[in-house]
Design a protein around this motif. Structure first.
Motif, PDB file in Angstrom:
ATOM      1  N   THR A   1       0.860  -1.338  -0.116  1.00 22.60           N
ATOM      2  CA  THR A   1      -0.039  -0.040   0.014  1.00 22.60           C
ATOM      3  C   THR A   1       0.937   1.207   0.000  1.00 22.60           C
ATOM      4  O   THR A   1       0.706   2.173  -0.886  1.00 22.60           O
ATOM      5  N   ILE A   2       1.881   1.454   0.883  1.00 23.39           N
ATOM      6  CA  ILE A   2       2.612   2.605   1.022  1.00 23.39           C
ATOM      7  C   ILE A   2       3.361   2.712  -0.355  1.00 23.39           C
ATOM      8  O   ILE A   2       3.512   3.865  -0.955  1.00 23.39           O
ATOM      9  N   SER A   3       4.207   1.777  -0.757  1.00 28.49           N
ATOM     10  CA  SER A   3       4.821   1.622  -2.056  1.00 28.49           C
ATOM     11  C   SER A   3       4.089   2.312  -3.103  1.00 28.49           C
ATOM     12  O   SER A   3       4.407   3.109  -3.958  1.00 28.49           O
ATOM     13  N   SER A   4       2.864   1.724  -3.369  1.00 25.97           N
ATOM     14  CA  SER A   4       2.085   2.080  -4.526  1.00 25.97           C
ATOM     15  C   SER A   4       1.600   3.495  -4.439  1.00 25.97           C
ATOM     16  O   SER A   4       1.467   4.288  -5.456  1.00 25.97           O
ATOM     17  N   ALA A   5       1.165   4.009  -3.070  1.00 27.51           N
ATOM     18  CA  ALA A   5       0.788   5.268  -3.000  1.00 27.51           C
ATOM     19  C   ALA A   5       1.863   6.419  -3.162  1.00 27.51           C
ATOM     20  O   ALA A   5       1.644   7.151  -3.954  1.00 27.51           O
ATOM     21  N   LEU A   6       3.162   5.970  -2.880  1.00 32.20           N
ATOM     22  CA  LEU A   6       4.375   6.710  -3.348  1.00 32.20           C
ATOM     23  C   LEU A   6       4.689   7.000  -4.674  1.00 32.20           C
ATOM     24  O   LEU A   6       4.862   7.900  -5.291  1.00 32.20           O
ATOM     25  N   VAL A   7       4.402   5.822  -5.561  1.00 35.76           N
ATOM     26  CA  VAL A   7       4.432   5.808  -6.604  1.00 35.76           C
ATOM     27  C   VAL A   7       3.176   6.909  -7.396  1.00 35.76           C
ATOM     28  O   VAL A   7       3.812   7.690  -8.243  1.00 35.76           O
ATOM     29  N   VAL A   8       2.217   6.806  -6.797  1.00 37.34           N
ATOM     30  CA  VAL A   8       1.068   7.483  -7.557  1.00 37.34           C
ATOM     31  C   VAL A   8       1.574   9.252  -7.176  1.00 37.34           C
ATOM     32  O   VAL A   8       1.474   9.994  -7.964  1.00 37.34           O
ATOM     33  N   LEU A   9       2.047   9.372  -5.910  1.00 31.61           N
ATOM     34  CA  LEU A   9       2.462  10.718  -5.725  1.00 31.61           C
ATOM     35  C   LEU A   9       3.426  11.119  -6.456  1.00 31.61           C
ATOM     36  O   LEU A   9       3.616  12.382  -6.817  1.00 31.61           O
TER      37      LEU A   9
ATOM     38  N   THR B   1       3.018  14.418  -9.103  1.00 33.05           N
ATOM     39  CA  THR B   1       3.971  15.760  -8.746  1.00 33.05           C
ATOM     40  C   THR B   1       5.282  15.687  -9.425  1.00 33.05           C
ATOM     41  O   THR B   1       6.209  16.711  -9.409  1.00 33.05           O
ATOM     42  N   SER B   2       5.256  15.083 -10.586  1.00 33.59           N
ATOM     43  CA  SER B   2       6.621  15.174 -11.507  1.00 33.59           C
ATOM     44  C   SER B   2       6.054  15.117 -12.893  1.00 33.59           C
ATOM     45  O   SER B   2       4.890  15.351 -13.252  1.00 33.59           O
ATOM     46  N   ILE B   3       7.243  15.301 -13.730  1.00 30.79           N
ATOM     47  CA  ILE B   3       6.726  15.251 -15.297  1.00 30.79           C
ATOM     48  C   ILE B   3       6.293  14.080 -15.782  1.00 30.79           C
ATOM     49  O   ILE B   3       5.710  14.188 -16.891  1.00 30.79           O
ATOM     50  N   LEU B   4       6.213  13.116 -14.908  1.00 31.28           N
ATOM     51  CA  LEU B   4       5.670  11.736 -15.452  1.00 31.28           C
ATOM     52  C   LEU B   4       4.162  11.770 -16.002  1.00 31.28           C
ATOM     53  O   LEU B   4       3.651  10.827 -16.388  1.00 31.28           O
ATOM     54  N   ASP B   5       3.567  12.668 -15.070  1.00 32.59           N
ATOM     55  CA  ASP B   5       2.196  12.834 -15.169  1.00 32.59           C
ATOM     56  C   ASP B   5       1.769  13.153 -16.488  1.00 32.59           C
ATOM     57  O   ASP B   5       0.484  12.991 -16.871  1.00 32.59           O
ATOM     58  N   ARG B   6       2.607  13.861 -17.087  1.00 38.05           N
ATOM     59  CA  ARG B   6       2.411  13.887 -18.648  1.00 38.05           C
ATOM     60  C   ARG B   6       2.253  12.891 -19.741  1.00 38.05           C
ATOM     61  O   ARG B   6       1.637  12.626 -20.629  1.00 38.05           O
ATOM     62  N   PHE B   7       2.936  11.533 -19.192  1.00 41.31           N
ATOM     63  CA  PHE B   7       3.049  10.563 -19.909  1.00 41.31           C
ATOM     64  C   PHE B   7       2.462   9.280 -19.474  1.00 41.31           C
ATOM     65  O   PHE B   7       1.827   8.485 -20.411  1.00 41.31           O
ATOM     66  N   GLU B   8       2.139   9.006 -18.338  1.00 41.02           N
ATOM     67  CA  GLU B   8       1.621   8.090 -17.695  1.00 41.02           C
ATOM     68  C   GLU B   8       0.448   8.230 -16.927  1.00 41.02           C
ATOM     69  O   GLU B   8       0.008   9.093 -16.105  1.00 41.02           O
ATOM     70  N   ASP B   9      -0.527   7.108 -16.865  1.00 46.25           N
ATOM     71  CA  ASP B   9      -1.762   7.232 -16.515  1.00 46.25           C
ATOM     72  C   ASP B   9      -1.677   6.463 -15.228  1.00 46.25           C
ATOM     73  O   ASP B   9      -1.368   5.009 -15.137  1.00 46.25           O
ATOM     74  N   VAL B  10      -2.314   6.948 -14.272  1.00 52.36           N
ATOM     75  CA  VAL B  10      -2.296   6.403 -12.863  1.00 52.36           C
ATOM     76  C   VAL B  10      -3.220   5.707 -12.405  1.00 52.36           C
ATOM     77  O   VAL B  10      -3.381   4.956 -11.295  1.00 52.36           O
ATOM     78  N   ASP B  11      -4.355   5.785 -13.312  1.00 56.48           N
ATOM     79  CA  ASP B  11      -5.638   5.037 -13.032  1.00 56.48           C
ATOM     80  C   ASP B  11      -5.275   3.502 -12.746  1.00 56.48           C
ATOM     81  O   ASP B  11      -5.996   2.747 -12.016  1.00 56.48           O
ATOM     82  N   THR B  12      -4.581   2.860 -13.669  1.00 56.66           N
ATOM     83  CA  THR B  12      -4.467   1.466 -13.668  1.00 56.66           C
ATOM     84  C   THR B  12      -3.618   1.107 -12.483  1.00 56.66           C
ATOM     85  O   THR B  12      -3.537  -0.046 -12.099  1.00 56.66           O
ATOM     86  N   TRP B  13      -2.923   2.166 -11.371  1.00 59.20           N
ATOM     87  CA  TRP B  13      -2.122   1.569 -10.640  1.00 59.20           C
ATOM     88  C   TRP B  13      -3.211   1.188  -9.366  1.00 59.20           C
ATOM     89  O   TRP B  13      -2.825   0.225  -8.558  1.00 59.20           O
ATOM     90  N   LEU B  14      -4.457   1.392  -9.500  1.00 58.24           N
ATOM     91  CA  LEU B  14      -5.251   1.085  -8.513  1.00 58.24           C
ATOM     92  C   LEU B  14      -5.497  -0.589  -8.673  1.00 58.24           C
ATOM     93  O   LEU B  14      -5.571  -1.080  -7.721  1.00 58.24           O
ATOM     94  N   TRP B  15      -5.695  -0.842 -10.161  1.00 54.60           N
ATOM     95  CA  TRP B  15      -5.857  -2.383 -10.438  1.00 54.60           C
ATOM     96  C   TRP B  15      -4.491  -2.869  -9.901  1.00 54.60           C
ATOM     97  O   TRP B  15      -4.369  -4.097  -9.603  1.00 54.60           O
TER      98      TRP B  15
ATOM     99  N   SER C   1      -0.954   0.206 -23.542  1.00 52.74           N
ATOM    100  CA  SER C   1      -1.369   0.927 -24.703  1.00 52.74           C
ATOM    101  C   SER C   1      -0.749   2.295 -24.796  1.00 52.74           C
ATOM    102  O   SER C   1      -0.552   2.878 -23.890  1.00 52.74           O
ATOM    103  N   ALA C   2      -0.763   3.028 -26.061  1.00 50.49           N
ATOM    104  CA  ALA C   2      -0.280   4.115 -26.054  1.00 50.49           C
ATOM    105  C   ALA C   2      -1.225   4.971 -26.973  1.00 50.49           C
ATOM    106  O   ALA C   2      -1.645   4.840 -27.875  1.00 50.49           O
ATOM    107  N   THR C   3      -1.298   6.288 -26.614  1.00 51.46           N
ATOM    108  CA  THR C   3      -2.188   7.416 -27.473  1.00 51.46           C
ATOM    109  C   THR C   3      -1.454   8.496 -27.585  1.00 51.46           C
ATOM    110  O   THR C   3      -1.232   9.238 -26.523  1.00 51.46           O
ATOM    111  N   LYS C   4      -0.910   8.812 -28.769  1.00 53.79           N
ATOM    112  CA  LYS C   4       0.034   9.829 -28.797  1.00 53.79           C
ATOM    113  C   LYS C   4       1.242   9.748 -28.107  1.00 53.79           C
ATOM    114  O   LYS C   4       1.990   8.722 -28.214  1.00 53.79           O
ATOM    115  N   GLU C   5       1.314  10.571 -26.969  1.00 51.73           N
ATOM    116  CA  GLU C   5       2.617  10.588 -26.248  1.00 51.73           C
ATOM    117  C   GLU C   5       2.099   9.956 -24.655  1.00 51.73           C
ATOM    118  O   GLU C   5       3.052   9.759 -23.817  1.00 51.73           O
ATOM    119  N   ARG C   6       1.035   9.625 -24.658  1.00 53.95           N
ATOM    120  CA  ARG C   6       0.495   9.063 -23.196  1.00 53.95           C
ATOM    121  C   ARG C   6       0.601   7.409 -23.198  1.00 53.95           C
ATOM    122  O   ARG C   6      -0.090   7.066 -24.176  1.00 53.95           O
TER     123      ARG C   6
END
Length: 343
Positions: A115-123, A127-141, A230-235
């Motif tokens: 739980t803590i490791s996954s929460a820190l990854v989402v954080l 809070t970083s430039i990775l938010d432009r490229f990666e979708d965190v919704d699937t991290w819940l799954w 899966s990839a859509t444009k740059e995401r």
């Protein structure tokens, strides 16, 4: 299930593996993602045409599963190998309570570390430039799948420990049994290929679906369904397996926990140090091991893409030789005690 004395006793025996259980996901998840974010920000600043590449790396889950196998083996197998189980059984607790306390301490740390490791990854992503490229919704799954899979591996490893007489046999049989479904599939494929490689085309037509099924029921391979993306444009978005796959680790947990408790209640100490605790299981165990090793020996040097009389004959010669060697080795080691600290 929770008793302070049992918690301290179990922690004392397994504290190094418990700390490893926390450190592995903390390193491979938030720390690695933080480094990835720093590197990506630097490359984008230096190279305006930088193209972000997404490579899911789930190899760390294998390390985590080996730690869980080791943790379960220390909590049960080491007790048998070092003869401290007599002391545990002399404590004023029921055997069911003893087993559930071992399960509870492992599940608690699995839940906390995952739980803590996954929460820190989402954080880090948010809070970083990775938010432009990666979708965190699937991290819940992924979090839900990994949590249930790790608990299933640990529960299954404890269950295997209830039938093993030493830490050596528990570690060995845990690794074998966890990979057994996929191993059996490969052995069956080799057997069919040798005998009907040209004549049974319908089997190969559905072999990919059958392989996916055996992959799904092989716990160490279950999380690798997330490696697709899966990839859509740059995401980029991590591939999400079917929700029905959650049934597999849940069934592993329920069945392993129930059978583990029942077997631990009837455990005897006279076979401590041996491969198996229950004498009634030895004939079935020997037959199963000999059959599997015979099929492995027969298919190890099997030729591909054709099945003729000579290839089938050589298959059975290798199978018989391997099975015979396996039989004599098992006869020798089945009654050997792998034990220390006996007074």
């Amino acid at each position: 299930m929770f008793h302070k004395a049992l918690w301290k006793l179990n922690y004392k025996h397994s504290k190094f593996l418990i700390w490893a259980l926390w450190l592995v996901p903390l390193y491979f998840l938030p720390f690695t993602y933080y480094q990835k974010a720093q590197k990506t920000a630097y490359l984008i600043k230096k190279f305006p045409d930088f193209h972000y590449e997404y490579y899911p790396n789930l190899q760390w889950t294998i390390f985590e599963m080996f730690i869980l196998i080791g943790l379960a083996s220390v909590l049960i197998g080491l007790e048998r190998s070092s003869s401290t189980m007599d002391f545990s059984f002399s404590l004023p607790f029921q055997r069911t309570t003893l087993f559930l306390s071992k399960w509870f301490i492992g599940v608690t740390h699995i839940f906390g570390a995952t739980t803590i490791s996954s929460a820190l990854v989402v954080l880090v992503i948010k809070t970083s430039i990775l938010d432009r490229f990666e979708d965190v919704d699937t991290w819940l799954w992924f979090y839900l799948f990994s949590l249930l899979t790790f608990i299933a591996v640990y529960t299954f490893s404890l269950f295997v420990g209830t039938i093993c007489g030493s830490i050596f046999s528990q570690i060995s049989l845990n690794i074998i049994f966890l990979y057994l479904p996929y191993g059996l599939f490969e052995l069956m494929m080799s057997f069919i290929q040798v005998h009907w490689s040209q004549g049974n085309q319908s089997f190969y037509l559905y072999s990919d679906k059958i392989r996916d099924f055996f992959n799904a029921i092989t716990l160490p391979k279950l999380l690798f369904f997330f490696e697709e993306y899966s990839a859509t444009k740059e995401r980029f978005q991590m591939g999400t397996p079917s929700l029905m796959l959650l049934v597999i680790p849940i069934l592993y947990i329920i069945v392993s926990l129930i059978i583990g408790v029942l077997l631990y209640k009837h455990a005897h100490c006279e076979n401590n140090g041996k491969i198996l605790v229950f004498d009634r299981l030895k004939p079935f165990f020997m037959i199963g091991v000999i059959i599997c090793f015979s099929m492995f020996g027969g298919s190890f040097f099997a030729q591909d893409n054709f099945s003729d009389q000579s290839n089938i004959f050589s298959y059975y010669i290798r199978a018989i030789l391997t099975g015979t060697i396996c039989y004599f080795i098992l006869r020798k080691v089945m009654n050997t005690r792998f034990q220390w600290g006996k007074r």
